[in-house]
Design an enzyme around this catalytic site. Structure first.
Site, PDB file in Angstrom:
ATOM      1  CE  LYS B  52      91.275  58.827  51.561  1.00 48.18           C
ATOM      2  NZ  LYS B  52      92.861  58.453  51.139  1.00 48.18           N
ATOM      3  CB  SER B 308      85.607  62.694  47.727  1.00 49.18           C
ATOM      4  OG  SER B 308      86.184  64.027  47.954  1.00 49.18           O
TER       5      SER B 308
END
Lengths: 323, 323
Positions: B52, B308
């Site tokens: 992110k 992720s």
């Protein structure tokens, strides 16, 4: 007989496409915690989960053709076994690993999964060197020592080669490197590379309290032994005395050695989990532990720590997280 | 309006020296487990512990000077908050994060540690978009959306740029990429890069069972919504419907979506712990989970999975290890 920078560079060439160039990681929150800059060499991400693959692959690569059929024998608490097992398989040799019966289950399982045969011994009552010599003689095998071998030290030294290069790319000038130490192969391989390429950087070994044979050897100027053979959470750092080659290098190139407690090691493992998302085994966390426990004053400095391995059993890791 | 390869390359330039070029890792034992070649993009090692940061930094970089004094507002279950908080601090802006009251403690603590103010809301009863709009209006702030923004998608797409480059360096031709999907920013950023640079590679999204809005949207050809808003272990993958921009890209570039159960996610987290020494959070483990659960047949193929994120609470991780 002592390995040189050229030997380390040659090892690095052999390891291209085999070993992982492990990342040098940084966490803003860890930096704030110590008031300096902390760079973590994530060697727990190496193939087989520790730096040991580097030395093992480099050593096995130079076994002459006529000796290859006998395979290799390794004596190790587990990380060296895994490195030897995978490197031998990749190079087409059989391997037999002499491991203590109390080695972590993950290290035993992975050594076997990489194709090695395993011979267990009792850490407290049996002489693992004698067992190794007997098995080598029986099989016409080559003994792959865990640290007292110039090719092993040169292989581990590739960690230092990468570290200097990566730190430079990050704009960092290293004041010090804190690295775990058992027989001394990793610490003195790194010291050989760093002394040549970044001579202002100090290299400190870190050992578990009670197993600080290298720290005492450096202070005394001669190889000292540990009294205990078991009793630290750091299963990878229990070698009784520094290797001859590592001590010969260390006496010239290492700064003083530091020690940490099991509790400090566990705190460092939790910090690596939270801030770096790395699984670091107890023996791999001593460098970070020394830093977080204030054994080295990092304020205003740039310090690299070597997170040298990540093979820790699920249950132990869960217990440490829950503490 | 849809981001292009050039936008992703521009984002990559902005991220030099800021984002980690996360390693692409491989484990011989994982390869054997699936009968193919598994490459794991360890994005859990990214600054702030997830991909992110890439999108957040790229987005905040383009806020015009006259808007900077108002700071930024982000709405997020936690990983986007951390990325926004650190990126804003690095770029000299204040940040306020709207987070669900049941967000993992580590995500809340780190968001605060990176300097953000936090506004909590109830995931089941409050409208987080309305809260965000109100706070933005009150402060003259810029809303940094989690996925429905071309600069965010372009930033996340740098994962795909690195992936193609790293796979090539490892001599691997990628048959497929399995990536987690919430609003779709990461999956479609990767798809944009990979479609341009490695057009034979299929991109599959992976979602928690019951939260497979992207899979159903791709099958239906229009954006579908999830019925549930809570109830998966994957706290990062609960967005109710794909973003407009991600869906517009996904309809063209994504292969069919896969789903996994919470149990399969936990098994993948344990595999990442054991074989890769990575701490992967539930939402970050769905790609590996799909592979290990046989949702994608990897036999004889080369598959990349995106790990992720790694922000998972100690207690939950310990419970999963002990299962």
């Amino acid at each position: 007989m002592l390995p040189t920078l050229a030997d380390i560079e040659q090892a690095a060439e052999r390891l291209v496409g085999r070993a992982v160039r492990t990342p040098l990681l940084e966490s803003p929150l860890l930096n704030e915690a110590v008031g300096g800059r902390v760079l973590v060499k994530a060697e727990c991400l190496q193939v087989t989960g520790s730096f040991k693959f580097r030395g093992a692959f480099n050593r096995i690569s130079v076994i002459p053709p006529e000796r290859r059929a006998g395979g290799v024998v390794a004596i190790s608490s587990g990380n060296h076994s895994q490195g030897v097992a995978l490197a031998a398989r990749q190079l087409g040799l059989t391997s037999l690993c002499v491991m203590p019966s109390d080695a972590p289950a993950i290290k035993v399982a992975n050594t076997r999964a990489y194709g090695a045969e395993i011979h267990f011994y009792d850490r407290a009552t049996e002489d693992r060197e004698a067992i190794g010599r007997r098995l080598v003689a029986e099989r016409g095998a080559t003994l792959v020592l865990p640290f007292d071998d110039p090719h092993i030290v040169a292989g581990q030294g590739t960690v230092g080669l990468e570290l200097v290069d990566q730190a430079k790319a990050m704009g960092a000038e290293l004041d010090a490197v804190l690295t775990g130490c058992s027989g001394g192969g990793l610490a003195t391989g790194i010291a050989t590379a760093v002394a040549a390429l970044s001579p202002g950087t100090k290299i400190h070994t870190v050992e578990p309290a009670g197993f600080d044979d290298m720290a005492r050897s450096l202070a005394a100027g001669s190889r000292q032994r540990n009294e205990a053979v078991t009793g630290s959470i750091c299963d990878a750092l229990l070698a009784p005395t520094p290797g001859e080659i590592p001590f010969a290098i260390g006496a010239k190139l290492l700064a003083n050695g530091l020690t940490v407690s099991d509790e400090e090691v566990c705190a460092a493992m939790r910090a690596a989990f939270r801030h770096l998302h790395l699984v670091v085994e107890p023996g791999g966390a001593v460098g970070l532990a020394a830093l977080l426990a204030g054994r080295y004053d990092a304020r205003g400095r740039t310090v690299a720590v070597i997170a040298s391995g990540g093979n820790v059993d699920d249950g132990l890791f869960a217990t440490i997280l829950n503490r």
